[in-house]
Design a protein around this motif. Structure first.
Motif, PDB file in Angstrom:
ATOM      1  N   THR A 120       6.367  20.572  -1.920  1.00 44.23           N
ATOM      2  CA  THR A 120       7.452  20.774  -0.965  1.00 44.23           C
ATOM      3  C   THR A 120       8.709  20.151  -1.536  1.00 44.23           C
ATOM      4  N   ARG A 121       9.814  20.895  -1.519  1.00 43.92           N
ATOM      5  CA  ARG A 121      11.100  20.377  -1.985  1.00 43.92           C
ATOM      6  C   ARG A 121      11.894  19.938  -0.752  1.00 43.92           C
ATOM      7  N   VAL A 122      12.110  18.639  -0.642  1.00 45.38           N
ATOM      8  CA  VAL A 122      12.786  18.091   0.532  1.00 45.38           C
ATOM      9  C   VAL A 122      14.188  17.648   0.150  1.00 45.38           C
ATOM     10  N   ARG A 123      15.169  18.223   0.806  1.00 40.79           N
ATOM     11  CA  ARG A 123      16.567  17.823   0.598  1.00 40.79           C
ATOM     12  C   ARG A 123      16.842  16.568   1.398  1.00 40.79           C
ATOM     13  N   THR A 124      17.580  15.617   0.826  1.00 44.41           N
ATOM     14  CA  THR A 124      17.958  14.389   1.531  1.00 44.41           C
ATOM     15  C   THR A 124      19.478  14.278   1.566  1.00 44.41           C
ATOM     16  N   LEU A 125      20.017  14.125   2.761  1.00 47.64           N
ATOM     17  CA  LEU A 125      21.465  13.977   2.910  1.00 47.64           C
ATOM     18  C   LEU A 125      21.910  12.555   2.570  1.00 47.64           C
ATOM     19  N   GLY A 126      21.015  11.590   2.793  1.00 47.40           N
ATOM     20  CA  GLY A 126      21.365  10.196   2.522  1.00 47.40           C
ATOM     21  C   GLY A 126      20.700   9.623   1.296  1.00 47.40           C
ATOM     22  N   GLY A 127      19.607  10.230   0.853  1.00 44.89           N
ATOM     23  CA  GLY A 127      18.965   9.762  -0.357  1.00 44.89           C
ATOM     24  C   GLY A 127      17.490   9.452  -0.180  1.00 44.89           C
ATOM     25  N   VAL A 128      16.928   8.903  -1.225  1.00 40.30           N
ATOM     26  CA  VAL A 128      15.515   8.552  -1.292  1.00 40.30           C
ATOM     27  C   VAL A 128      15.393   7.043  -1.465  1.00 40.30           C
ATOM     28  N   ILE A 129      14.568   6.416  -0.641  1.00 41.99           N
ATOM     29  CA  ILE A 129      14.273   4.993  -0.774  1.00 41.99           C
ATOM     30  C   ILE A 129      12.889   4.864  -1.389  1.00 41.99           C
ATOM     31  N   LEU A 130      12.829   4.281  -2.577  1.00 41.31           N
ATOM     32  CA  LEU A 130      11.556   4.040  -3.248  1.00 41.31           C
ATOM     33  C   LEU A 130      11.014   2.684  -2.804  1.00 41.31           C
ATOM     34  N   ALA A 131       9.941   2.722  -2.048  1.00 41.64           N
ATOM     35  CA  ALA A 131       9.294   1.502  -1.552  1.00 41.64           C
ATOM     36  C   ALA A 131       7.799   1.583  -1.857  1.00 41.64           C
ATOM     37  N   CYS A 132       7.493   2.126  -3.027  1.00 41.78           N
ATOM     38  CA  CYS A 132       6.119   2.476  -3.369  1.00 41.78           C
ATOM     39  C   CYS A 132       5.466   1.493  -4.335  1.00 41.78           C
ATOM     40  N   GLY A 133       5.960   0.260  -4.390  1.00 36.41           N
ATOM     41  CA  GLY A 133       5.277  -0.787  -5.134  1.00 36.41           C
ATOM     42  C   GLY A 133       5.439  -0.672  -6.636  1.00 36.41           C
ATOM     43  N   GLY A 134       4.696  -1.525  -7.342  1.00 36.30           N
ATOM     44  CA  GLY A 134       4.852  -1.651  -8.772  1.00 36.30           C
ATOM     45  C   GLY A 134       3.778  -0.936  -9.575  1.00 36.30           C
ATOM     46  N   PHE A 135       3.227  -1.641 -10.594  1.00 29.69           N
ATOM     47  CA  PHE A 135       2.278  -0.996 -11.502  1.00 29.69           C
ATOM     48  C   PHE A 135       1.052  -1.877 -11.744  1.00 29.69           C
ATOM     49  N   GLU A 136       0.554  -2.478 -10.663  1.00 32.53           N
ATOM     50  CA  GLU A 136      -0.627  -3.333 -10.767  1.00 32.53           C
ATOM     51  C   GLU A 136      -1.853  -2.578 -11.277  1.00 32.53           C
TER      52      GLU A 136
END
Length: 528
Positions: A198-214
């Motif tokens: 699914t291609r989702v358009r964002t008017l305000g943007g994307v917040i990456l809160a998906c953690g690190g690389f443990e």
């Protein structure tokens, strides 16, 4: 990365990637500002690694004192602007958490326990946590989670608030790529689930809160000297946000730095996590025991640590009880020996006697994983039967199990016992209260590896949580929150990442909301 912006499956103001503390907080803040949001997580259950934490969020009384401490503990690895945002946020976040708790029917508590190290401003800090959640059985609610409980209670309160607001949540939905406009601004994201993309358009943007690389050994191998390093609790943090941010030009920082300790491994390969040893109280060098200690810092054995650690040569090489064992306990293990071209300290070996094993539960399992059910036994007998802990009647027999020279092991134990009798560890300076002799057979050992609790590295961000490229320029429409691109690049302060989840999550949400409003206004102006 996708650069075509003429076709979208749906449009929202903000997509928040990752449903742990940071994602939950960002979604609540954005919703309350009036934004149209979508909160996603690639796993079938929410919580991430946040739910496995102790749940103590760092707060502060004074912004300037907190900033002075944060500057010192980061040793020049982080610019002042994002540190100042965190310091200011630490003085304000308690009210937000109290409101979250009240709405959920949970009971928060504040403890004023100072910073981890005796830097300027250390005494301005405290914690806020959820001490009780009446009517909610967290083990029944989250049967797939084993943790210190505080993090589970805090996440339960956040999840209640997300659900009460009707915030759209899609689990088992992964973010694959960011979509950008010709000028490089992030304008959307490609999501994938069992139904496709699914291609989702964002008017305000994307917040990456998906953690690190443990849980990404390949990424770790590029930045960390010691290897292998075992993940502590969660297999979902595989560096997705880092790669997506890099693909649109993000700079990285603090990739070497991780919050970790030493711990054991399970013989069953189906159990992929390292197992931490039982918790001992943190301590501040040169200072008395703090009086207002949170419940999650309590320890049944006090400071009486009953073990020592030796390397592949049977030699002791470290202070086994540094001030913040759960953060820096792994660091002495990572040295590579050029003569043998090996890591002589990976694995290392824990040594203790019958009294030490009888002192209490030795290990503590922690995980957010529906596939797991292992729980450490209170008397350690299950772990002896499983072979996690190995037993020997003599030190010589123990050395054979460990594969180290028997004479070296005996010498190390005898020297340790002499230190205990003298009341001083003249080799590595371990605190007096922790000097417990190893004398009574049978003796026990277990192999030890570095364990990563969570990583600190990721995309560089400014004081508004906006991701920056290597030239210090803002990548419009891209934000980060939580441990993904943490500000901590030298010595961590306990509870600091949780503060970043709350302060950073709210900050990113406010910025993205403002960006969405600007986008809408721009479209309106063009239509006039």
């Amino acid at each position: 990365m996708g650069r075509h912006t003429d076709y979208w499956d749906e449009t929202v103001d903000i997509v928040i990637v990752g449903y742990g503390f940071a994602g939950a907080v960002a979604s609540i803040e954005a919703h309350d500002l009036g934004a149209n949001i979508l909160l996603i997580d690639k796993n079938i259950t929410p919580g991430g690694i946040s739910i496995c934490s102790a749940g103590g969020v760092r707060i502060a009384k004074d912004r300037d004192a907190a900033l002075a401490y944060l500057k010192k503990t980061n040793a020049g690895t982080t610019p002042e602007e994002p540190l100042a945002t965190l310091a200011e946020g630490m003085t304000r976040i308690a009210r937000f958490i109290e409101d979250i708790a009240e709405a959920a029917g949970a009971k928060p508590v504040t403890n004023w326990m100072g910073g981890t190290y005796p830097f300027e401003g250390y005494d301005t800090f405290g914690f806020i946590s959820i001490i009780e959640y009446p009517g909610v059985d967290i083990y029944e609610k989250y049967p797939h989670v084993r943790s210190l409980r505080g993090g589970t209670r805090l996440f339960a309160a956040l999840e209640h608030n997300v659900e009460a607001r009707g915030i759209p949540v899609r689990l088992s939905t992964a973010a694959e790529r960011l979509i950008t406009s010709p000028d490089g601004a992030v304008t959307g994201v490609v999501l994938r689930n069992s139904s496709g993309t699914t291609r989702v358009r964002t008017l305000g943007g994307v917040i990456l809160a998906c953690g690190g690389f443990e849980a990404d050994a390949k990424m770790q191998a590029q930045y960390w000297q010691g290897k292998p390093v075992l993940p502590h609790a969660y297999s979902g943090n595989t560096g997705d946000g880092i790669r997506m941010a890099q693909a649109v030009g993000a700079d990285l920082w603090h990739m070497w730095h991780y919050h970790g300790t030493y711990g054991m491994s399970h013989p069953d390969p189906a159990y992929p996590y390292g197992i931490r040893l039982t918790k001992f109280p943190d301590w501040i060098p040169g200072h008395d025991e703090p009086k207002d200690v949170p419940a999650f810092f309590s320890a049944s054995q006090g400071k009486r640590m009953p073990w020592i650690i030796v390397d592949a040569r049977g030699k002791r090489f470290m202070n086994e009880y540094p001030p913040y064992l759960q953060d820096t306990g792994h660091r002495d293990m990572e040295v590579m020996d050029p003569v043998t071209q090996t890591h002589l300290r990976i694995p290392s070996w824990l040594v203790l006697d019958a009294d030490g094993l009888a002192a209490g539960q030795l290990g503590l399992q922690t995980y957010n994983d529906p596939a797991q059910s292992f729980i450490w036994s209170e008397d350690n007998s299950q772990e002896v039967d499983l072979g996690i802990i190995q037993k020997a009647e003599t030190l010589e027999e123990l050395a054979g199990i460990m594969g180290v020279p028997a004479s070296s092991l005996r010498q190390s134990v005898e020297l340790w016992n002499n230190h205990c009798a003298a009341g001083e560890d003249s080799d590595f300076g371990r605190m007096k209260e922790s000097l417990i002799p190893i004398q009574k057979p049978p003796f026990y050992t277990t192999a030890l590896h570095p364990i990563v609790g969570n990583t600190q590295g990721g995309p560089v961000h400014d004081g508004q949580q906006q991701v920056l490229n290597p030239f210090g320029e803002v990548i419009e429409g891209l934000y980060t929150a939580g441990e993904l691109g943490s500000v901590f690049g030298h010595l961590y302060i306990s509870g600091g990442n949780l503060a970043e989840c709350f302060v950073g999550g709210r900050t990113a949400a406010r910025q993205a909301h403002c960006k969405a409003a600007e986008t809408v206004q721009t479209v309106k102006n063009k239509s006039l």
